[in-house]
Design a protein around this motif. Structure first.
Motif, PDB file in Angstrom:
ATOM      1  N   PHE A 281       1.207  -0.956   0.296  1.00 53.41           N
ATOM      2  CA  PHE A 281      -0.159   0.000   0.052  1.00 53.41           C
ATOM      3  C   PHE A 281       0.448   1.164  -0.173  1.00 53.41           C
ATOM      4  CE2 PHE A 281      -3.178  -3.158   1.769  1.00 53.41           C
ATOM      5  CZ  PHE A 281      -4.074  -3.180   0.863  1.00 53.41           C
ATOM      6  N   HIS A 282       0.858   2.018  -0.924  1.00 56.09           N
ATOM      7  CA  HIS A 282       1.624   3.349  -0.892  1.00 56.09           C
ATOM      8  C   HIS A 282       0.535   4.453  -0.165  1.00 56.09           C
ATOM      9  CE1 HIS A 282       3.939   1.049  -2.239  1.00 56.09           C
ATOM     10  NE2 HIS A 282       3.173   0.447  -3.111  1.00 56.09           N
ATOM     11  N   LEU A 283       0.756   5.580   0.002  1.00 58.07           N
ATOM     12  CA  LEU A 283       0.435   6.380   0.382  1.00 58.07           C
ATOM     13  C   LEU A 283       0.244   8.280  -0.293  1.00 58.07           C
ATOM     14  CD1 LEU A 283      -0.020   5.834   4.566  1.00 58.07           C
ATOM     15  CD2 LEU A 283      -1.314   5.478   2.965  1.00 58.07           C
ATOM     16  N   LYS A 284       0.963   7.546  -0.447  1.00 57.37           N
ATOM     17  CA  LYS A 284       1.586   8.787  -2.145  1.00 57.37           C
ATOM     18  C   LYS A 284       1.819   8.692  -2.955  1.00 57.37           C
ATOM     19  CE  LYS A 284       5.255  10.089  -0.150  1.00 57.37           C
ATOM     20  NZ  LYS A 284       6.466  10.310   0.125  1.00 57.37           N
ATOM     21  N   PRO A 285       1.211   9.383  -4.032  1.00 58.96           N
ATOM     22  CA  PRO A 285       1.474   8.978  -5.844  1.00 58.96           C
ATOM     23  C   PRO A 285       2.261   8.752  -6.120  1.00 58.96           C
ATOM     24  CG  PRO A 285       0.504  11.038  -5.278  1.00 58.96           C
ATOM     25  CD  PRO A 285       0.810  10.760  -3.864  1.00 58.96           C
ATOM     26  N   ARG A 286       2.727   7.855  -7.198  1.00 60.08           N
ATOM     27  CA  ARG A 286       3.168   7.095  -7.625  1.00 60.08           C
ATOM     28  C   ARG A 286       3.864   7.252  -8.067  1.00 60.08           C
ATOM     29  NH1 ARG A 286       4.273   0.781  -5.935  1.00 60.08           N
ATOM     30  NH2 ARG A 286       6.111   1.469  -5.343  1.00 60.08           N
ATOM     31  N   GLY A 287       5.037   7.077  -9.973  1.00 61.23           N
ATOM     32  CA  GLY A 287       5.056   7.064 -10.391  1.00 61.23           C
ATOM     33  C   GLY A 287       4.649   6.011 -11.996  1.00 61.23           C
ATOM     34  N   ARG A 288       5.121   6.492 -13.202  1.00 58.83           N
ATOM     35  CA  ARG A 288       4.268   5.173 -13.645  1.00 58.83           C
ATOM     36  C   ARG A 288       5.082   4.251 -13.973  1.00 58.83           C
ATOM     37  NH1 ARG A 288       3.976   9.607 -17.562  1.00 58.83           N
ATOM     38  NH2 ARG A 288       5.414   8.686 -18.310  1.00 58.83           N
ATOM     39  N   ASN A 289       6.955   4.571 -13.213  1.00 65.13           N
ATOM     40  CA  ASN A 289       7.612   3.023 -14.068  1.00 65.13           C
ATOM     41  C   ASN A 289       8.201   3.377 -12.158  1.00 65.13           C
ATOM     42  OD1 ASN A 289       7.823   2.817 -16.382  1.00 65.13           O
ATOM     43  ND2 ASN A 289       7.938   5.141 -16.206  1.00 65.13           N
ATOM     44  N   ILE A 290       8.315   2.038 -11.790  1.00 70.26           N
ATOM     45  CA  ILE A 290       8.485   1.717 -10.305  1.00 70.26           C
ATOM     46  C   ILE A 290       9.937   1.582 -10.834  1.00 70.26           C
ATOM     47  CG2 ILE A 290       8.624   1.024  -8.034  1.00 70.26           C
ATOM     48  CD1 ILE A 290       5.811   2.811  -8.895  1.00 70.26           C
ATOM     49  N   ILE A 291      10.941   2.241 -10.251  1.00 68.92           N
ATOM     50  CA  ILE A 291      12.439   1.430 -10.230  1.00 68.92           C
ATOM     51  C   ILE A 291      13.001   1.119  -8.721  1.00 68.92           C
ATOM     52  CG2 ILE A 291      15.082   2.073 -10.323  1.00 68.92           C
ATOM     53  CD1 ILE A 291      13.830   4.770 -12.200  1.00 68.92           C
ATOM     54  N   ARG A 292      13.351  -0.448  -8.665  1.00 69.35           N
ATOM     55  CA  ARG A 292      13.607  -1.322  -7.333  1.00 69.35           C
ATOM     56  C   ARG A 292      15.079  -1.402  -7.341  1.00 69.35           C
ATOM     57  NH1 ARG A 292       8.313  -2.816  -9.398  1.00 69.35           N
ATOM     58  NH2 ARG A 292       7.140  -2.581  -7.653  1.00 69.35           N
ATOM     59  N   LEU A 293      15.927  -0.859  -6.615  1.00 69.65           N
ATOM     60  CA  LEU A 293      17.290  -0.487  -7.030  1.00 69.65           C
ATOM     61  C   LEU A 293      18.068  -1.747  -5.263  1.00 69.65           C
ATOM     62  CD1 LEU A 293      18.410   2.426  -7.259  1.00 69.65           C
ATOM     63  CD2 LEU A 293      19.126   0.705  -8.613  1.00 69.65           C
ATOM     64  N   CYS A 294      18.450  -3.091  -6.414  1.00 74.06           N
ATOM     65  CA  CYS A 294      18.918  -3.652  -5.333  1.00 74.06           C
ATOM     66  C   CYS A 294      19.954  -3.318  -3.905  1.00 74.06           C
ATOM     67  CB  CYS A 294      18.884  -4.918  -5.698  1.00 74.06           C
ATOM     68  SG  CYS A 294      19.622  -6.389  -4.118  1.00 74.06           S
ATOM     69  N   GLN A 295      20.320  -3.612  -2.856  1.00 74.09           N
ATOM     70  CA  GLN A 295      20.581  -3.238  -1.794  1.00 74.09           C
ATOM     71  C   GLN A 295      20.919  -3.877  -0.703  1.00 74.09           C
ATOM     72  OE1 GLN A 295      21.723   0.424  -1.687  1.00 74.09           O
ATOM     73  NE2 GLN A 295      20.681   0.155  -3.591  1.00 74.09           N
ATOM     74  N   GLY A 296      21.168  -5.396  -1.374  1.00 70.06           N
ATOM     75  CA  GLY A 296      21.224  -7.081  -1.309  1.00 70.06           C
ATOM     76  C   GLY A 296      23.225  -6.325  -0.757  1.00 70.06           C
ATOM     77  N   THR A 297      23.577  -7.894  -0.146  1.00 69.09           N
ATOM     78  CA  THR A 297      25.115  -8.160   0.214  1.00 69.09           C
ATOM     79  C   THR A 297      25.871  -7.860  -1.268  1.00 69.09           C
ATOM     80  OG1 THR A 297      24.735  -9.165   2.016  1.00 69.09           O
ATOM     81  CG2 THR A 297      26.936  -9.345   1.008  1.00 69.09           C
ATOM     82  N   ALA A 298      25.658  -8.929  -2.117  1.00 70.48           N
ATOM     83  CA  ALA A 298      26.094  -8.866  -3.282  1.00 70.48           C
ATOM     84  C   ALA A 298      26.402  -7.856  -4.504  1.00 70.48           C
ATOM     85  CB  ALA A 298      25.618 -10.265  -4.462  1.00 70.48           C
TER      86      ALA A 298
END
Length: 161
Positions: free
Chosen positions: A74-91
Motif C-alpha cells: 500500500f502507498h499513501l503518496k502518488p507513485r510514478g508510472r515506472n517503479i524503479i527498485r534498486l537492490c541493496q543486498g549484500t552481493a
C-alpha cells in the motif's frame, strides 16, 4: 505494477469506489481487498479515501491506517508510472549498488521512496531482488536489469521515458 485507473477524473473514481463498496458490503474482513481495489482506482491511498472506507465498513480509521501502513503493497503518496527498485543486498552492495543508487538518484532528482514531479518514476530500494548473480541489479516495473554501472543504470531507465 498493476495499471491503475488514475487517469480517470475524480468523480468517476469515486463512482468506481462505490461499486467496490457494494461488492464487499456483506463480506467480513474485507478491509484489505477494499484497500487493494481503492489503490487500483486511485493509484495510491489518499487519506480521504481511507476515511471513506473506514466509514463504509464501520472500522476505526486508526485500524484502516494501521493496515495501510503495515503492508508494503500500500502507498499513501502518488507513485510514478515506472517503479524503479534498486537492490541493496549484500552481493549488490559489494559490487557497487551504492554508486548506482547515487547516480540514479541524482539523475532523477529524487531520493529513496520518492517520485519525480512529473510522476514518471518512483525510486525505491529493496533488500534483495533474488538475482545475486547479476549484481548490482535493479528492476524497472517487471523488467530486471543486471551487471549495472551507474551509467548503464541511467541508460536503461531512459528507455522508459
Amino acid at each position: 505494477m498493476a495499471s491503475c485507473k488514475c487517469e480517470q477524473n475524480l468523480e468517476s473514481q469515486y463512482q468506481e469506489l462505490q461499486k467496490v463498496f457494494d461488492k464487499y458490503r456483506t463480506v467480513q474482513g474485507a478491509l484489505i481487498p477494499l484497500l487493494q481495489e481503492a489503490q487500483e482506482i486511485f493509484g495510491y491511498l489518499p487519506g480521504d479515501v481511507m476515511k471513506k472506507i473506514s466509514r463504509e465498513i464501520g472500522v476505526p480509521f486508526s485500524k484502516t491506517f494501521g493496515v495501510a501502513t503495515f503492508y508494503s503493497q500500500f502507498h499513501l503518496k502518488p507513485r510514478g508510472r515506472n517503479i524503479i527498485r534498486l537492490c541493496q543486498g549484500t552481493a549488490c552492495h559489494v559490487r557497487g549498488a551504492a554508486k548506482v543508487f547515487e547516480a540514479v538518484s541524482n539523475d532523477l532528482g529524487v531520493d529513496r521512496n520518492e517520485t519525480t514531479e512529473d510522476r514518471r518514476y518512483t525510486l525505491e530500494t529493496v533488500a534483495c531482488l533474488g538475482a545475486c548473480g547479476l549484481a548490482p541489479v535493479m528492476m524497472v516495473n517487471d523488467d530486471t536489469h543486471g551487471r549495472l554501472t551507474p551509467d548503464k543504470a541511467i541508460a536503461e531507465i531512459k528507455k522508459y521515458d
